[in-house]
Scaffold this motif. Structure first.
Motif, PDB file in Angstrom:
ATOM      1  N   LEU A  12     -31.383 -16.823  16.580  1.00 13.11           N
ATOM      2  CA  LEU A  12     -30.972 -15.651  17.317  1.00 13.11           C
ATOM      3  C   LEU A  12     -31.735 -14.574  17.027  1.00 13.11           C
ATOM      4  O   LEU A  12     -31.791 -13.749  16.239  1.00 13.11           O
ATOM      5  CB  LEU A  12     -29.489 -15.540  16.986  1.00 13.11           C
ATOM      6  N   ILE A  13     -32.433 -14.101  18.310  1.00 14.37           N
ATOM      7  CA  ILE A  13     -33.180 -12.711  18.254  1.00 14.37           C
ATOM      8  C   ILE A  13     -32.510 -11.648  19.103  1.00 14.37           C
ATOM      9  O   ILE A  13     -32.242 -12.012  20.373  1.00 14.37           O
ATOM     10  CB  ILE A  13     -34.518 -12.923  18.820  1.00 14.37           C
TER      11      ILE A  13
ATOM     12  N   SER B 126     -23.109 -17.285  26.455  1.00 15.10           N
ATOM     13  CA  SER B 126     -23.911 -18.376  26.663  1.00 15.10           C
ATOM     14  C   SER B 126     -23.504 -19.838  26.421  1.00 15.10           C
ATOM     15  O   SER B 126     -22.513 -19.984  26.000  1.00 15.10           O
ATOM     16  CB  SER B 126     -24.940 -17.992  25.477  1.00 15.10           C
ATOM     17  N   ALA B 127     -24.617 -20.829  26.895  1.00 20.16           N
ATOM     18  CA  ALA B 127     -24.198 -22.000  26.976  1.00 20.16           C
ATOM     19  C   ALA B 127     -25.391 -23.065  26.614  1.00 20.16           C
ATOM     20  O   ALA B 127     -26.515 -22.444  26.915  1.00 20.16           O
ATOM     21  CB  ALA B 127     -23.294 -22.516  28.496  1.00 20.16           C
TER      22      ALA B 127
ATOM     23  N   ALA C 189     -30.091 -10.664  23.896  1.00 23.99           N
ATOM     24  CA  ALA C 189     -29.747 -11.638  23.033  1.00 23.99           C
ATOM     25  C   ALA C 189     -30.397 -12.877  23.303  1.00 23.99           C
ATOM     26  O   ALA C 189     -30.001 -13.512  24.428  1.00 23.99           O
ATOM     27  CB  ALA C 189     -28.321 -11.815  22.625  1.00 23.99           C
ATOM     28  N   ASP C 190     -31.411 -13.515  22.623  1.00 13.15           N
ATOM     29  CA  ASP C 190     -32.106 -14.651  23.090  1.00 13.15           C
ATOM     30  C   ASP C 190     -31.763 -15.896  21.748  1.00 13.15           C
ATOM     31  O   ASP C 190     -31.992 -15.630  20.669  1.00 13.15           O
ATOM     32  CB  ASP C 190     -33.655 -14.482  23.141  1.00 13.15           C
ATOM     33  N   PHE C 191     -31.366 -16.978  22.389  1.00 12.44           N
ATOM     34  CA  PHE C 191     -31.198 -18.073  21.423  1.00 12.44           C
ATOM     35  C   PHE C 191     -32.568 -19.029  21.582  1.00 12.44           C
ATOM     36  O   PHE C 191     -33.053 -19.180  22.644  1.00 12.44           O
ATOM     37  CB  PHE C 191     -30.047 -18.968  21.739  1.00 12.44           C
ATOM     38  N   TYR C 192     -32.880 -19.556  20.530  1.00 12.64           N
ATOM     39  CA  TYR C 192     -34.026 -20.519  20.440  1.00 12.64           C
ATOM     40  C   TYR C 192     -33.234 -21.715  19.583  1.00 12.64           C
ATOM     41  O   TYR C 192     -33.216 -21.776  18.567  1.00 12.64           O
ATOM     42  CB  TYR C 192     -35.174 -20.087  19.819  1.00 12.64           C
TER      43      TYR C 192
ATOM     44  N   TYR D 289     -36.047 -24.947  22.992  1.00 12.19           N
ATOM     45  CA  TYR D 289     -35.365 -24.581  24.089  1.00 12.19           C
ATOM     46  C   TYR D 289     -34.820 -23.064  24.016  1.00 12.19           C
ATOM     47  O   TYR D 289     -34.335 -22.633  22.950  1.00 12.19           O
ATOM     48  CB  TYR D 289     -34.146 -25.260  24.586  1.00 12.19           C
ATOM     49  N   LYS D 290     -35.068 -22.060  25.106  1.00  8.90           N
ATOM     50  CA  LYS D 290     -34.684 -20.643  25.063  1.00  8.90           C
ATOM     51  C   LYS D 290     -33.479 -20.582  25.927  1.00  8.90           C
ATOM     52  O   LYS D 290     -33.380 -21.038  27.134  1.00  8.90           O
ATOM     53  CB  LYS D 290     -36.002 -19.886  25.598  1.00  8.90           C
ATOM     54  N   VAL D 291     -32.383 -19.682  25.293  1.00 14.66           N
ATOM     55  CA  VAL D 291     -31.351 -19.569  26.194  1.00 14.66           C
ATOM     56  C   VAL D 291     -30.811 -18.086  25.772  1.00 14.66           C
ATOM     57  O   VAL D 291     -31.124 -17.423  24.724  1.00 14.66           O
ATOM     58  CB  VAL D 291     -30.073 -20.625  25.686  1.00 14.66           C
ATOM     59  N   VAL D 292     -30.969 -17.564  27.071  1.00 16.81           N
ATOM     60  CA  VAL D 292     -30.285 -16.115  26.927  1.00 16.81           C
ATOM     61  C   VAL D 292     -29.015 -15.706  27.151  1.00 16.81           C
ATOM     62  O   VAL D 292     -28.243 -16.640  28.093  1.00 16.81           O
ATOM     63  CB  VAL D 292     -31.013 -15.282  28.512  1.00 16.81           C
ATOM     64  N   ALA D 293     -28.355 -15.068  26.351  1.00 14.71           N
ATOM     65  CA  ALA D 293     -27.115 -14.631  26.308  1.00 14.71           C
ATOM     66  C   ALA D 293     -26.688 -13.594  27.441  1.00 14.71           C
ATOM     67  O   ALA D 293     -27.423 -12.624  27.447  1.00 14.71           O
ATOM     68  CB  ALA D 293     -26.625 -14.293  24.897  1.00 14.71           C
ATOM     69  N   LEU D 294     -25.570 -13.752  28.208  1.00 16.14           N
ATOM     70  CA  LEU D 294     -25.421 -12.816  29.154  1.00 16.14           C
ATOM     71  C   LEU D 294     -24.263 -11.953  28.937  1.00 16.14           C
ATOM     72  O   LEU D 294     -23.252 -12.372  28.438  1.00 16.14           O
ATOM     73  CB  LEU D 294     -25.212 -13.589  30.468  1.00 16.14           C
ATOM     74  N   LYS D 295     -24.260 -10.537  29.211  1.00 12.22           N
ATOM     75  CA  LYS D 295     -23.425  -9.672  28.813  1.00 12.22           C
ATOM     76  C   LYS D 295     -22.417  -9.731  30.004  1.00 12.22           C
ATOM     77  O   LYS D 295     -22.674  -9.522  31.264  1.00 12.22           O
ATOM     78  CB  LYS D 295     -23.903  -8.287  28.503  1.00 12.22           C
ATOM     79  N   LEU D 296     -21.089  -9.631  29.514  1.00 14.42           N
ATOM     80  CA  LEU D 296     -19.977  -9.672  30.475  1.00 14.42           C
ATOM     81  C   LEU D 296     -19.908  -8.170  30.881  1.00 14.42           C
ATOM     82  O   LEU D 296     -20.201  -7.157  30.053  1.00 14.42           O
ATOM     83  CB  LEU D 296     -18.547 -10.037  29.914  1.00 14.42           C
ATOM     84  N   PRO D 297     -19.450  -7.972  32.171  1.00 21.24           N
ATOM     85  CA  PRO D 297     -19.423  -6.547  32.338  1.00 21.24           C
ATOM     86  C   PRO D 297     -18.192  -5.509  31.793  1.00 21.24           C
ATOM     87  O   PRO D 297     -18.374  -4.284  31.477  1.00 21.24           O
ATOM     88  CB  PRO D 297     -19.127  -6.407  33.973  1.00 21.24           C
TER      89      PRO D 297
END
Length: 173
Positions: free
Chosen positions: A117-118, A103-104, A74-77, A87-95
Motif C-alpha cells: 500500500l503506497i 477499493s476492490a 492510495a495505490d495497492f499492489y 496488479y495495481k489497484v487505485v483506491a478511490l475517495k468518497l466525496p
C-alpha cells in the motif's frame, strides 16, 4: 395429515441451526490496523475471511504528521502467491466522508498474497507491506445452502397443502 408440532419443530430446527464460520490462517484481521510514521490506516474487508473472487474493502487514512484527514493518492499492489504477476489497484475517495477510500480486487488464485500500500500526499510518502491469505471457498457450505433453498419451498408447499386439506375437511362438516 402432518401434525402441527412436527411442522413447528422443523421450522425451529431450520432457523436455529448454527453454522460455525471458518477462520483464516492469516494474521490479517477485520479491520486491519496499520500504524506508520506518517499515516495510520484502517482497512475493513466486506467479506471476511478472505476467499477467492471479488473482495471489496474500505480504507480510513489519517495523516498523523499533520494531524488531519488524508487527501492524497492510495495505490495497492497485489503480488500473486508465486510472485509471477503484480496488479495495481487505485483506491478511490468518497466525496462525503473525508477519511473513507473504497477499493476492490478480484482474487483468482488462492494462497498468500503480498500486498503493498503506497500513500502519497504532498511531500508525505509512505509504503506499507502486509500479507493476505486468500482461501478457496468452502464447497460444502454451498452444497448445504442449495439443499436448504430446495427444502424450505418444499416445506412451505407441504404446509399449504396440509392447511388446504384441513380447511376443506372443516368446511365439509
Amino acid at each position: 395429515m402432518i401434525n402441527k408440532k412436527i411442522i413447528f419443530y422443523i421450522f425451529t430446527m431450520i432457523f436455529f441451526v448454527s453454522i460455525n464460520p471458518l477462520s483464516s490462517d492469516s494474521e490479517v484481521t477485520n479491520p486491519l490496523l496499520i500504524k506508520g510514521s506518517k499515516f495510520n490506516v484502517s482497512i475493513e474487508f466486506y467479506n471476511y475471511p478472505l476467499k477467492l473472487g471479488e473482495q471489496f474493502f474500505d480504507l480510513e487514512i489519517l495523516n498523523i504528521s499533520e494531524n488531519k484527514s488524508f487527501k492524497g493518492n492510495a495505490d495497492f499492489y497485489f503480488n500473486t502467491p508465486g510472485e509471477n504477476k503484480r496488479y495495481k489497484v487505485v483506491a478511490l475517495k468518497l466525496p462525503a466522508p473525508d477519511l473513507i477510500y473504497k477499493s476492490a480486487f478480484t482474487f483468482k488464485q488462492s494462497g498468500i498474497w503480498d500486498v503493498e500500500l503506497i500513500l502519497r500526499e504532498g511531500n508525505d510518502y509512505e509504503e506499507f507491506y502486509f500479507k493476505m491469505n486468500i482461501q478457496d471457498p468452502n464447497l460444502g457450505t454451498y452444497k448445504y445452502g442449495y439443499l436448504l433453498m430446495l427444502f424450505v419451498p418444499l416445506l412451505i408447499l407441504i404446509a399449504i397443502i396440509s392447511l388446504y386439506r384441513e380447511s376443506r375437511k372443516n368446511t365439509d362438516k
